[in-house]
Design a protein around this motif. Structure first.
Motif, PDB file in Angstrom:
ATOM      1  N   HIS A 197       0.841  -1.193   0.000  1.00  0.00           N
ATOM      2  CA  HIS A 197       0.000   0.000   0.000  1.00  0.00           C
ATOM      3  C   HIS A 197       0.879   1.247   0.000  1.00  0.00           C
ATOM      4  N   THR A 198       0.454   2.240  -0.731  1.00  0.00           N
ATOM      5  CA  THR A 198       1.278   3.440  -0.906  1.00  0.00           C
ATOM      6  C   THR A 198       0.892   4.583   0.031  1.00  0.00           C
ATOM      7  N   ASP A 199      -0.123   4.374   0.870  1.00  0.00           N
ATOM      8  CA  ASP A 199      -0.500   5.388   1.850  1.00  0.00           C
ATOM      9  C   ASP A 199      -0.698   4.715   3.195  1.00  0.00           C
ATOM     10  N   TYR A 200      -0.959   5.498   4.215  1.00  0.00           N
ATOM     11  CA  TYR A 200      -1.156   4.948   5.555  1.00  0.00           C
ATOM     12  C   TYR A 200      -2.610   4.535   5.748  1.00  0.00           C
ATOM     13  N   PRO A 201      -2.853   3.595   6.679  1.00  0.00           N
ATOM     14  CA  PRO A 201      -4.223   3.129   6.911  1.00  0.00           C
ATOM     15  C   PRO A 201      -5.042   4.112   7.749  1.00  0.00           C
ATOM     16  N   ILE A 202      -5.132   5.327   7.230  1.00  0.00           N
ATOM     17  CA  ILE A 202      -5.893   6.391   7.897  1.00  0.00           C
ATOM     18  C   ILE A 202      -6.783   7.048   6.851  1.00  0.00           C
ATOM     19  N   ILE A 203      -8.068   7.131   7.133  1.00  0.00           N
ATOM     20  CA  ILE A 203      -9.016   7.751   6.206  1.00  0.00           C
ATOM     21  C   ILE A 203      -9.414   9.113   6.752  1.00  0.00           C
ATOM     22  N   THR A 204      -9.425  10.105   5.882  1.00  0.00           N
ATOM     23  CA  THR A 204      -9.920  11.431   6.246  1.00  0.00           C
ATOM     24  C   THR A 204     -11.051  11.800   5.302  1.00  0.00           C
ATOM     25  N   THR A 205     -12.166  12.248   5.860  1.00  0.00           N
ATOM     26  CA  THR A 205     -13.311  12.645   5.042  1.00  0.00           C
ATOM     27  C   THR A 205     -14.004  13.848   5.682  1.00  0.00           C
ATOM     28  N   ASP A 206     -14.909  14.449   4.935  1.00  0.00           N
ATOM     29  CA  ASP A 206     -15.553  15.672   5.403  1.00  0.00           C
ATOM     30  C   ASP A 206     -16.662  15.386   6.408  1.00  0.00           C
ATOM     31  N   LEU A 207     -16.748  16.245   7.403  1.00  0.00           N
ATOM     32  CA  LEU A 207     -17.869  16.229   8.337  1.00  0.00           C
ATOM     33  C   LEU A 207     -18.951  17.146   7.760  1.00  0.00           C
ATOM     34  N   VAL A 208     -20.176  16.628   7.703  1.00  0.00           N
ATOM     35  CA  VAL A 208     -21.266  17.360   7.052  1.00  0.00           C
ATOM     36  C   VAL A 208     -22.346  17.694   8.075  1.00  0.00           C
ATOM     37  N   ALA A 209     -22.739  18.960   8.116  1.00  0.00           N
ATOM     38  CA  ALA A 209     -23.775  19.404   9.051  1.00  0.00           C
ATOM     39  C   ALA A 209     -25.061  18.615   8.833  1.00  0.00           C
ATOM     40  N   GLN A 217     -25.713  15.522   9.218  1.00  0.00           N
ATOM     41  CA  GLN A 217     -25.572  14.140   8.726  1.00  0.00           C
ATOM     42  C   GLN A 217     -25.033  13.262   9.846  1.00  0.00           C
ATOM     43  N   ARG A 218     -25.860  12.273  10.250  1.00  0.00           N
ATOM     44  CA  ARG A 218     -25.471  11.404  11.354  1.00  0.00           C
ATOM     45  C   ARG A 218     -24.581  10.245  10.893  1.00  0.00           C
ATOM     46  N   ASP A 219     -24.897   9.608   9.758  1.00  0.00           N
ATOM     47  CA  ASP A 219     -24.210   8.385   9.347  1.00  0.00           C
ATOM     48  C   ASP A 219     -23.268   8.612   8.170  1.00  0.00           C
ATOM     49  N   TYR A 220     -22.161   7.862   8.196  1.00  0.00           N
ATOM     50  CA  TYR A 220     -21.125   7.954   7.163  1.00  0.00           C
ATOM     51  C   TYR A 220     -20.699   6.535   6.798  1.00  0.00           C
ATOM     52  N   SER A 221     -20.705   6.236   5.508  1.00  0.00           N
ATOM     53  CA  SER A 221     -20.376   4.890   5.049  1.00  0.00           C
ATOM     54  C   SER A 221     -18.879   4.750   4.813  1.00  0.00           C
ATOM     55  N   PHE A 222     -18.305   3.651   5.327  1.00  0.00           N
ATOM     56  CA  PHE A 222     -16.889   3.363   5.131  1.00  0.00           C
ATOM     57  C   PHE A 222     -16.734   1.900   4.751  1.00  0.00           C
ATOM     58  N   THR A 223     -16.838   1.615   3.458  1.00  0.00           N
ATOM     59  CA  THR A 223     -16.670   0.256   2.942  1.00  0.00           C
ATOM     60  C   THR A 223     -15.253   0.029   2.450  1.00  0.00           C
ATOM     61  N   THR A 224     -14.691   1.034   1.783  1.00  0.00           N
ATOM     62  CA  THR A 224     -13.332   0.948   1.248  1.00  0.00           C
ATOM     63  C   THR A 224     -12.570   2.223   1.575  1.00  0.00           C
ATOM     64  N   ASP A 225     -11.239   2.139   1.452  1.00  0.00           N
ATOM     65  CA  ASP A 225     -10.427   3.349   1.611  1.00  0.00           C
ATOM     66  C   ASP A 225     -10.380   4.114   0.293  1.00  0.00           C
ATOM     67  N   GLU A 226      -9.568   5.167   0.243  1.00  0.00           N
ATOM     68  CA  GLU A 226      -9.525   6.022  -0.948  1.00  0.00           C
ATOM     69  C   GLU A 226      -9.033   5.293  -2.199  1.00  0.00           C
ATOM     70  N   ASP A 227      -8.314   4.164  -2.004  1.00  0.00           N
ATOM     71  CA  ASP A 227      -7.793   3.404  -3.139  1.00  0.00           C
ATOM     72  C   ASP A 227      -8.637   2.181  -3.471  1.00  0.00           C
ATOM     73  N   GLY A 228      -9.783   2.035  -2.804  1.00  0.00           N
ATOM     74  CA  GLY A 228     -10.679   0.926  -3.093  1.00  0.00           C
ATOM     75  C   GLY A 228     -10.404  -0.343  -2.317  1.00  0.00           C
ATOM     76  N   ASN A 229      -9.474  -0.310  -1.340  1.00  0.00           N
ATOM     77  CA  ASN A 229      -9.205  -1.482  -0.519  1.00  0.00           C
ATOM     78  C   ASN A 229     -10.302  -1.640   0.538  1.00  0.00           C
ATOM     79  N   VAL A 230     -10.787  -2.856   0.700  1.00  0.00           N
ATOM     80  CA  VAL A 230     -11.870  -3.118   1.648  1.00  0.00           C
ATOM     81  C   VAL A 230     -11.398  -2.878   3.075  1.00  0.00           C
TER      82      VAL A 230
END
Length: 235
Positions: A57-69, A71-84
């Motif tokens: 893997h070419t990045d670290y196992p840390i995901i950063t995404t936007d917090l949206v006013a 919005q309670r739920d956020y889906s995290f199925t894969t990382d930014e590169d499509g890894n499960v």
């Protein structure tokens, strides 16, 4: 020593060469990748404070995404590169000034003091708790502000697998254990085809699984060891 996909296939063929049953490349690929999965499962269980990540893997196992006013739920199925994503270790939320704070994991289905997730009041503010359900996380309170990159999540993720099209690809675990997927695949082949060698492969597989667990379990050599006294009740 690190083994490429081609080298792994060659070694696999050498292991099972005495049998006349065919072993197609796609079947080898599947067995080798299942061996990688098994190795990762052992590593994740054994790991202490040094979290493992596939070295391909070419990045670290840390995901950063936007917090949206609102919005309670956020889906995290894969990382930014499509890894499960296999697991979530830690969730941090930034306030409006951009200061991140770790928030508390809870289980809505089994814990008390989680009414804010389902009482219908939809209280808003800076999230202080999260619940993991399915492929998503749910915040309480619901955020009342927008923040770019306001959610930071530490994860476990799947391996970077072998593929037919990349013959030079190498397994992303320690070079000490690159042969493990080959042994695993050899055992699976021998088991399916009723070969006596399955017993030898199984013994070697179990031996190496213990070695993988011991090696990855002891990687945090810089951690201070604390000896704690063991108390016994007076008889």
């Amino acid at each position: 020593m690190s083994l490429s996909f081609t080298q792994s296939q060659t070694l696999l063929d050498t292991n099972v060469k005495s049998n006349s049953v065919s072993y197609p490349a796609t079947e080898k690929l599947l067995d080798l990748n299942l061996g990688i999965d098994k190795a990762l499962n052992i590593i994740f269980k054994a790991g202490g404070k040094w979290q493992f990540d596939d070295s391909n893997h070419t990045d670290y196992p840390i995901i950063t995404t936007d917090l949206v006013a609102n919005q309670r739920d956020y889906s995290f199925t894969t990382d930014e590169d499509g890894n499960v994503i296999l697991d979530i270790y830690k969730v941090l939320v930034a306030d409006e000034e951009g200061v991140y704070r770790e928030i508390l994991p809870v289980d809505v289905q089994s814990e008390t003091n989680t009414y804010g997730f389902y009482d219908g009041l939809d209280t808003k503010g800076i999230p202080t708790k999260y619940d993991k359900t399915g492929n998503g996380i749910f915040f309480d309170p619901i955020p009342n502000y927008n923040k770019a990159g306001g959610i930071k999540i530490y994860i476990n993720r799947e391996a970077s697998y072998f593929s037919i099209s990349d013959t030079t690809k190498k397994c992303g675990i320690s070079g000490l254990f690159q042969v493990y997927p080959v042994i695993y695949a050899s055992y699976q082949y021998a088991l399916r085809n009723g070969l006596p060698s399955k017993n030898d492969f199984e013994k070697e597989m179990i031996k190496m699984e213990r070695e993988i667990s011991d090696w990855y379990g002891g990687r945090g050599k810089d951690d201070k060891r604390i000896i704690r006294p063991k108390y016994r009740s007076a008889e």
